[in-house]
Design a protein around this motif. Structure first.
Motif, PDB file in Angstrom:
ATOM      1  N   CYS A 183       0.845  -1.191   0.000  1.00  0.00           N
ATOM      2  CA  CYS A 183       0.000   0.000   0.000  1.00  0.00           C
ATOM      3  C   CYS A 183       0.884   1.247   0.000  1.00  0.00           C
ATOM      4  CB  CYS A 183      -0.905   0.011   1.226  1.00  0.00           C
ATOM      5  SG  CYS A 183      -2.045  -1.398   1.258  1.00  0.00           S
ATOM      6  N   LEU A 184       0.500   2.215  -0.817  1.00  0.00           N
ATOM      7  CA  LEU A 184       1.246   3.455  -0.923  1.00  0.00           C
ATOM      8  C   LEU A 184       0.296   4.572  -1.315  1.00  0.00           C
ATOM      9  CD1 LEU A 184       3.285   3.416  -4.260  1.00  0.00           C
ATOM     10  CD2 LEU A 184       1.663   1.658  -3.659  1.00  0.00           C
ATOM     11  N   SER A 185       0.763   5.801  -1.228  1.00  0.00           N
ATOM     12  CA  SER A 185      -0.103   6.915  -1.594  1.00  0.00           C
ATOM     13  C   SER A 185      -0.322   6.915  -3.107  1.00  0.00           C
ATOM     14  CB  SER A 185       0.500   8.247  -1.152  1.00  0.00           C
ATOM     15  OG  SER A 185       1.570   8.612  -2.012  1.00  0.00           O
ATOM     16  N   TYR A 186      -1.414   7.500  -3.517  1.00  0.00           N
ATOM     17  CA  TYR A 186      -1.723   7.597  -4.942  1.00  0.00           C
ATOM     18  C   TYR A 186      -0.641   8.417  -5.652  1.00  0.00           C
ATOM     19  CZ  TYR A 186      -4.624   7.970  -9.135  1.00  0.00           C
ATOM     20  OH  TYR A 186      -5.100   7.888 -10.413  1.00  0.00           O
ATOM     21  N   ALA A 187      -0.197   9.496  -5.021  1.00  0.00           N
ATOM     22  CA  ALA A 187       0.855  10.336  -5.619  1.00  0.00           C
ATOM     23  C   ALA A 187       2.142   9.539  -5.813  1.00  0.00           C
ATOM     24  CB  ALA A 187       1.103  11.570  -4.750  1.00  0.00           C
ATOM     25  N   ASP A 188       2.506   8.713  -4.830  1.00  0.00           N
ATOM     26  CA  ASP A 188       3.710   7.894  -4.966  1.00  0.00           C
ATOM     27  C   ASP A 188       3.525   6.810  -6.017  1.00  0.00           C
ATOM     28  OD1 ASP A 188       5.332   9.297  -3.208  1.00  0.00           O
ATOM     29  OD2 ASP A 188       4.710   8.110  -1.474  1.00  0.00           O
ATOM     30  N   PHE A 189       2.317   6.290  -6.137  1.00  0.00           N
ATOM     31  CA  PHE A 189       2.015   5.338  -7.205  1.00  0.00           C
ATOM     32  C   PHE A 189       2.285   5.999  -8.558  1.00  0.00           C
ATOM     33  CE2 PHE A 189      -1.631   4.080 -10.066  1.00  0.00           C
ATOM     34  CZ  PHE A 189      -1.010   2.948 -10.585  1.00  0.00           C
ATOM     35  N   LEU A 190       1.827   7.232  -8.742  1.00  0.00           N
ATOM     36  CA  LEU A 190       2.061   7.938 -10.002  1.00  0.00           C
ATOM     37  C   LEU A 190       3.551   8.196 -10.235  1.00  0.00           C
ATOM     38  CD1 LEU A 190      -0.933  10.465 -10.093  1.00  0.00           C
ATOM     39  CD2 LEU A 190      -0.709   8.252 -11.275  1.00  0.00           C
ATOM     40  N   ARG A 191       4.296   8.448  -9.165  1.00  0.00           N
ATOM     41  CA  ARG A 191       5.759   8.616  -9.308  1.00  0.00           C
ATOM     42  C   ARG A 191       6.397   7.315  -9.779  1.00  0.00           C
ATOM     43  NH1 ARG A 191       9.611  10.014  -5.734  1.00  0.00           N
ATOM     44  NH2 ARG A 191       8.616   9.056  -3.953  1.00  0.00           N
ATOM     45  N   PHE A 192       5.941   6.191  -9.244  1.00  0.00           N
ATOM     46  CA  PHE A 192       6.442   4.889  -9.683  1.00  0.00           C
ATOM     47  C   PHE A 192       6.146   4.700 -11.175  1.00  0.00           C
ATOM     48  CE2 PHE A 192       5.394   0.567 -10.859  1.00  0.00           C
ATOM     49  CZ  PHE A 192       6.582  -0.093 -10.579  1.00  0.00           C
ATOM     50  N   ILE A 193       4.924   4.977 -11.575  1.00  0.00           N
ATOM     51  CA  ILE A 193       4.522   4.824 -12.979  1.00  0.00           C
ATOM     52  C   ILE A 193       5.388   5.704 -13.873  1.00  0.00           C
ATOM     53  CG2 ILE A 193       2.660   5.229 -14.640  1.00  0.00           C
ATOM     54  CD1 ILE A 193       2.382   2.682 -12.826  1.00  0.00           C
ATOM     55  N   ASP A 194       5.611   6.927 -13.456  1.00  0.00           N
ATOM     56  CA  ASP A 194       6.454   7.838 -14.225  1.00  0.00           C
ATOM     57  C   ASP A 194       7.854   7.239 -14.415  1.00  0.00           C
ATOM     58  OD1 ASP A 194       6.911  10.498 -15.479  1.00  0.00           O
ATOM     59  OD2 ASP A 194       8.334  10.707 -13.815  1.00  0.00           O
ATOM     60  N   HIS A 195       8.360   6.616 -13.366  1.00  0.00           N
ATOM     61  CA  HIS A 195       9.690   5.995 -13.446  1.00  0.00           C
ATOM     62  C   HIS A 195       9.728   4.879 -14.497  1.00  0.00           C
ATOM     63  CE1 HIS A 195      13.595   4.454 -12.225  1.00  0.00           C
ATOM     64  NE2 HIS A 195      13.054   3.266 -12.267  1.00  0.00           N
ATOM     65  N   THR A 196       8.628   4.185 -14.685  1.00  0.00           N
ATOM     66  CA  THR A 196       8.605   3.086 -15.675  1.00  0.00           C
ATOM     67  C   THR A 196       8.544   3.599 -17.106  1.00  0.00           C
ATOM     68  OG1 THR A 196       6.185   2.816 -15.806  1.00  0.00           O
ATOM     69  CG2 THR A 196       7.349   1.599 -14.038  1.00  0.00           C
ATOM     70  N   GLY A 197       8.237   4.889 -17.273  1.00  0.00           N
ATOM     71  CA  GLY A 197       8.118   5.460 -18.606  1.00  0.00           C
ATOM     72  C   GLY A 197       6.732   5.352 -19.203  1.00  0.00           C
ATOM     73  N   HIS A 198       5.798   4.780 -18.469  1.00  0.00           N
ATOM     74  CA  HIS A 198       4.422   4.665 -18.948  1.00  0.00           C
ATOM     75  C   HIS A 198       3.676   5.967 -18.671  1.00  0.00           C
ATOM     76  CE1 HIS A 198       5.649   0.478 -18.749  1.00  0.00           C
ATOM     77  NE2 HIS A 198       4.686   0.232 -19.624  1.00  0.00           N
ATOM     78  N   VAL A 199       2.797   6.326 -19.571  1.00  0.00           N
ATOM     79  CA  VAL A 199       1.979   7.527 -19.404  1.00  0.00           C
ATOM     80  C   VAL A 199       0.543   7.068 -19.207  1.00  0.00           C
ATOM     81  CG1 VAL A 199       1.189   9.666 -20.461  1.00  0.00           C
ATOM     82  CG2 VAL A 199       3.533   8.870 -20.868  1.00  0.00           C
ATOM     83  N   PRO A 200       0.022   7.228 -17.994  1.00  0.00           N
ATOM     84  CA  PRO A 200      -1.342   6.752 -17.729  1.00  0.00           C
ATOM     85  C   PRO A 200      -2.376   7.570 -18.486  1.00  0.00           C
ATOM     86  CG  PRO A 200      -0.452   7.870 -15.793  1.00  0.00           C
ATOM     87  CD  PRO A 200       0.643   7.821 -16.811  1.00  0.00           C
ATOM     88  N   ARG A 201      -3.428   6.896 -18.865  1.00  0.00           N
ATOM     89  CA  ARG A 201      -4.549   7.553 -19.531  1.00  0.00           C
ATOM     90  C   ARG A 201      -5.770   7.418 -18.632  1.00  0.00           C
ATOM     91  NH1 ARG A 201      -6.787   6.099 -25.585  1.00  0.00           N
ATOM     92  NH2 ARG A 201      -8.594   7.466 -25.507  1.00  0.00           N
TER      93      ARG A 201
END
Length: 164
Positions: free
Chosen positions: A142-160
């Motif tokens: 479990c993590l914050s939504y903001a930190d989840f988005l930081r993780f996603i950004d690190h992977t190079g994926h752009v969420p839609r």
């Protein structure tokens, strides 16, 4: 390429300075399994669906509230594909490096080619924690939504954003 492991994921979260809470539980595949076991996680309940277009040329990971009914036809229209269905377990392992029952956006660390498109339902609450399997289904991170988005950004994926 050998898929990243649970240990690799924790090391990456530490490197990114993303705080998280790990909750151990029996191996669980579905939201109903959590309910039946009486397991309650902090934050909002999440389910992750690994989908493909009709021809199997595009793959999608949908992150949505645990109890939301997903209208695949409506979702397909939003993302401009003819039809959506569930992708095979072989493709799940190929692209995300996980087995059925362990579908997780953390698997995007195994998708260096960005072959999987990430879809985030607009019903997710950005003020609440999110929890995902850490590449295996016998615990939840479990993590914050903001930190989840930081993780996603690190992977190079752009969420839609979508309305599933």
């Amino acid at each position: 390429m050998t898929p990243h492991t649970e240990s690799d994921l924790y090391a990456l979260l530490d490197t990114l300075r993303i705080p998280f809470q790990r909750i151990e539980h029996p191996a669980l595949d579905r939201i109903a399994d959590f309910d039946e076991a009486g397991i309650s996680l902090p934050g909002q309940g999440i389910k992750n669906l690994f989908l493909r277009d009709r021809k199997g040329k595009r793959y999608f990971l949908l992150v949505v509230g645990a109890y939301k009914t997903v209208d695949l036809e409506r979702l397909a229209a939003q993302i401009d594909v003819n039809r959506l269905g569930f992708a095979s377990s072989e493709r799940l392992e190929q692209f995300l490096g996980v087995k059925p029952g362990s579908v997780t956006p953390f698997g995007l660390i195994n998708d260096g080619e960005q072959a999987v498109e990430l879809l985030l339902d607009d019903g997710l609450d950005p003020d609440k924690l999110v929890g995902f399997h850490p590449l295996v289904n016998d615990s939840t991170v479990c993590l914050s939504y903001a930190d989840f988005l930081r993780f996603i950004d690190h992977t190079g994926h752009v969420p839609r954003r979508v309305s599933a």
